[in-house]
Motif scaffolding. Structure first.
Motif, PDB file in Angstrom:
ATOM      1  N   ASP A 110      29.937 -16.593  17.051  1.00  0.00           N
ATOM      2  CA  ASP A 110      29.592 -16.476  15.641  1.00  0.00           C
ATOM      3  C   ASP A 110      29.016 -15.094  15.312  1.00  0.00           C
ATOM      4  O   ASP A 110      28.279 -14.518  16.115  1.00  0.00           O
ATOM      5  CB  ASP A 110      28.558 -17.567  15.299  1.00  0.00           C
ATOM      6  CG  ASP A 110      28.595 -17.938  13.828  1.00  0.00           C
ATOM      7  OD1 ASP A 110      29.667 -17.812  13.209  1.00  0.00           O
ATOM      8  OD2 ASP A 110      27.549 -18.356  13.305  1.00  0.00           O
ATOM      9  N   HIS A 111      29.351 -14.592  14.141  1.00  0.00           N
ATOM     10  CA  HIS A 111      28.808 -13.310  13.662  1.00  0.00           C
ATOM     11  C   HIS A 111      28.962 -12.180  14.678  1.00  0.00           C
ATOM     12  O   HIS A 111      28.023 -11.411  14.916  1.00  0.00           O
ATOM     13  CB  HIS A 111      27.325 -13.452  13.302  1.00  0.00           C
ATOM     14  CG  HIS A 111      27.097 -14.168  12.012  1.00  0.00           C
ATOM     15  ND1 HIS A 111      27.352 -13.597  10.794  1.00  0.00           N
ATOM     16  CD2 HIS A 111      26.653 -15.436  11.760  1.00  0.00           C
ATOM     17  CE1 HIS A 111      27.062 -14.485   9.831  1.00  0.00           C
ATOM     18  NE2 HIS A 111      26.659 -15.597  10.391  1.00  0.00           N
ATOM     19  N   HIS A 204      21.043 -18.060   4.095  1.00  0.00           N
ATOM     20  CA  HIS A 204      21.610 -17.995   5.412  1.00  0.00           C
ATOM     21  C   HIS A 204      20.716 -18.413   6.548  1.00  0.00           C
ATOM     22  O   HIS A 204      21.125 -19.072   7.456  1.00  0.00           O
ATOM     23  CB  HIS A 204      22.119 -16.566   5.631  1.00  0.00           C
ATOM     24  CG  HIS A 204      23.298 -16.520   6.512  1.00  0.00           C
ATOM     25  ND1 HIS A 204      23.941 -15.389   6.861  1.00  0.00           N
ATOM     26  CD2 HIS A 204      23.942 -17.514   7.123  1.00  0.00           C
ATOM     27  CE1 HIS A 204      24.929 -15.688   7.650  1.00  0.00           C
ATOM     28  NE2 HIS A 204      24.959 -16.974   7.816  1.00  0.00           N
ATOM     29  N   HIS A 232      28.670 -21.003   5.608  1.00  0.00           N
ATOM     30  CA  HIS A 232      27.471 -20.728   6.418  1.00  0.00           C
ATOM     31  C   HIS A 232      26.246 -21.043   5.561  1.00  0.00           C
ATOM     32  O   HIS A 232      26.345 -21.205   4.360  1.00  0.00           O
ATOM     33  CB  HIS A 232      27.437 -19.256   6.833  1.00  0.00           C
ATOM     34  CG  HIS A 232      28.376 -18.924   7.953  1.00  0.00           C
ATOM     35  ND1 HIS A 232      27.987 -18.207   9.069  1.00  0.00           N
ATOM     36  CD2 HIS A 232      29.684 -19.213   8.140  1.00  0.00           C
ATOM     37  CE1 HIS A 232      29.014 -18.057   9.878  1.00  0.00           C
ATOM     38  NE2 HIS A 232      30.074 -18.653   9.347  1.00  0.00           N
TER      39      HIS A 232
HETATM   40 ZN   LIG Z   1      26.164 -17.373   9.544  1.00  0.00          ZN
END
Ligand SMILES: [Zn+2]
Length: 334
Positions: A110-111, A204, A232
């Motif tokens: 992720d990210h 977030h 998200h």
């Molecule tokens: Zn995120």
């Protein structure tokens, strides 16, 4: 069922999700307790609805400055060690001796940062099902160019999630532009990503007031690109809003903050309520005398194995996390 890692199998699973009207949840983790809580919740829910192969995704961030989960995974604070252990945990927990062996488990990175994660981005991604390529801090045109180049290089091997716009962070200092349908359509067309994170007004990483999931905007984006939206910041969205995400075009939902944020108070309360058993009478009395424990906290009695072990602390966190995951599954897997 072994881990689902091959691109065609991952895409098939997402298609199966769409056919069933399922939003496939993706839970981030930075320790074995969280990973196991997620798998156990999915396992139990699968029994409840008589589907032993329920899909779920476990994820870690890497060199993401808001939270580096591979770094947090071990006290070596080395992301390479953390990532390997995370993958090893999942191989064992989804292996032939595990109760979770029938589940359809995917692994997500992720990210992953376009400018910091060079080493990881150069890997072959054989061990993961999907990756979020994150160039969302760049201006839109540059973001698209970078993402397009990544998809051209790796997109035939691994499922790629792009990040069209940045999402408001907890401090509210990062610019916060909501994704429009036009922008989403251009982004998807010009980059070739399989799915994309859109900014739909969720926050977030922690609590921020005045933020709200914008379902109408999601449906506009769905009309332009199909059900390929990744959400998200779901921890900030009230459950009455997250129940209808599939109808809004959301195919994948990322969750993390709620798991850690809501498990800590449970641990605190239980430890205070068992102060003497956790820390021994002398330490409990000292805390009371310092005013850190109130008059009702029990300070008589001996420390005991049922309360001073890591296993005790982890069991409380595990139980709460599992219950939270269960709550989300009730919304999405019916
Ligand atoms: Zn995120």
């Amino acid at each position: 069922m072994p881990l689902i890692l091959k691109r065609p199998d991952v895409l098939d699973l997402y298609q199966r999700g769409r056919d069933r009207g399922w939003v496939i949840p993706c839970f981030c983790t930075e320790n074995l307790t969280t990973t196991e809580a997620v798998l156990a919740a999915v396992y139990d829910h699968g029994k409840k609805i008589a589907d032993a192969k329920l899909p779920v995704t476990l994820a870690v961030t890497n060199l993401y400055d808001h939270r580096s989960q591979t770094v947090a995974y071990t006290h070596t604070r080395d992301w390479r060690v953390g990532l390997e252990l995370f993958l090893a945990d999942l191989r064992v927990l989804c292996g032939p001796k595990s109760p979770f062996r029938e589940l359809s488990v995917m692994i997500h990175l992720d990210h992953i940062q376009h400018d910091l994660d060079h080493e990881l981005l150069a890997s072959d991604f054989e061990d993961v099902s999907s990756i979020m390529y994150d160039a969302s801090t760049l201006p839109f045109e540059q973001n698209m160019a970078k993402t397009r180049a990544f998809v051209a290089g790796k997109g035939k091997k691994v499922v790629v999630e792009g990040a069209c716009d940045e999402i408001m962070d907890a401090t509210g200092t990062v610019h916060n532009e909501m994704t429009t349908a036009e922008r989403a359509e251009r982004y998807l067309k010009e980059t070739g990503v399989d799915m994309m994170v859109a900014n739909l007004g969720t926050e977030h990483r922690a609590n921020t007031a005045n933020l709200k999931y914008d379902g109408a905007r999601a449906r506009e984006i769905r009309a332009a690109i199909g059900p390929k939206i990744v959400l998200h910041g779901t921890s900030s969205v009230p459950s009455e809003q997250v129940g209808s995400l599939m109808a809004d075009g959301v195919c994948k939902v990322n969750i993390w903050t709620a798991l850690e944020r809501d498990a800590s108070p449970v641990l605190l309360r239980d430890m205070v309520a068992h102060a003497a058993q956790v820390a021994g009478s002398a330490e409990a009395k000292k805390l009371r005398d310092e005013g850190l424990l109130g008059p009702k906290a029990p300070v008589e009695g001996n420390a005991d194995l049922g309360h001073f072990t890591t296993e005790y602390r982890q069991a409380l966190v595990y139980g709460k996390m599992k219950a939270i995951v269960q709550g989300y599954l009730e919304l999405w897997y019916r």
